[in-house]
Scaffold this active site. Sequence first.
Site, PDB file in Angstrom:
ATOM      1  N   GLU A 151       0.841  -1.198   0.000  1.00 24.61           N
ATOM      2  CA  GLU A 151       0.000   0.000   0.000  1.00 24.61           C
ATOM      3  C   GLU A 151       0.875   1.247   0.000  1.00 24.61           C
ATOM      4  OE1 GLU A 151      -3.083  -0.266  -0.404  1.00 24.61           O
ATOM      5  OE2 GLU A 151      -3.600  -2.294   0.242  1.00 24.61           O
ATOM      6  N   CYS A 214      -6.429  -1.263   9.192  1.00 28.52           N
ATOM      7  CA  CYS A 214      -5.118  -1.262   8.529  1.00 28.52           C
ATOM      8  C   CYS A 214      -4.792   0.130   7.993  1.00 28.52           C
ATOM      9  CB  CYS A 214      -5.102  -2.270   7.374  1.00 28.52           C
ATOM     10  SG  CYS A 214      -5.196  -3.985   7.890  1.00 28.52           S
ATOM     11  N   HIS A 233      -0.429  -5.784   2.995  1.00 27.43           N
ATOM     12  CA  HIS A 233      -1.578  -6.669   3.176  1.00 27.43           C
ATOM     13  C   HIS A 233      -1.167  -8.078   2.769  1.00 27.43           C
ATOM     14  CE1 HIS A 233      -4.816  -3.380   3.372  1.00 27.43           C
ATOM     15  NE2 HIS A 233      -4.964  -4.151   4.427  1.00 27.43           N
TER      16      HIS A 233
END
Length: 269
Positions: A151, A214, A233
């Site tokens: 991410e 998250c 993730h």
Amino acid sequence: MFKTRTNKNIDVQNLPWAPERITSTRRLPHVFAQDELPQADKRGLAGARLFFSARTREASRVEHTAPMSGRDTVVVTGFGPFRQFLVNPSWRAAQGLKLIGLGERIDVCIKELPVSYVQTQRVIAEIWQTLHPKFVVHLGIARGSSVVTLEQTGKNRGYRDKDVRGHCPVSHCCVDEAPEELCSVIDMRAVSKQLKEEAGMDVVYSRDAGRYLCDFAYYCSLYHGQGRAALIHIPTSGGLASADRLVPLLQTLIRTMLPADRPVGDMKR
């Protein structure tokens, strides 16, 4: 965007941290299915939670020592119990990384984040204020995914889904009057492309972390650490759901993010 300096001819099989070259005799944390819980804990869900809670507290207690002189601290976080996961796979992965390490000059500190907005916000602030890490890696699960996702950004607003305590931020944001989004100093697109093309790893790039715990933890960490954080993730299905395969991949991935020749904070746009 900040970029890492990486080896263009990487060969994962010949790296010193490749799976078959790890010489540590310490085993990765075992994953217990519900039908193979220890006999003493087959009295139901309450017994299982007590068993895993004790294991988690034991693993966490060793993480409060100061790093040795001349070494850098990298903090790796995983999340606590969530829905059907009595022990969150992200926390098992963090424990595995603690066991195999990230290199001779890196002290790995692991922290478990509760699936709670208030508690996660507090723990993230404490990590940056007390441990002063070089870098923080947050691990979270992507249910149903079979690949690892890097991410790039954390979002500040839009947190309307309730945590395990039934709460969500009153203002639906991480930090009041802060930027809408923050980016990691690491160029996640470049890292994912390199590892996919040159090492054949199942790693993909994303700019939307989902606006749940998250994403919330990631934004808070980017805010406190001035971008010196990553959110990965991890999958819950497929071959990479196995800790034996996932943890060495994460080790290679994180070491690719951390150039040995200069501090993370010295990277230039």
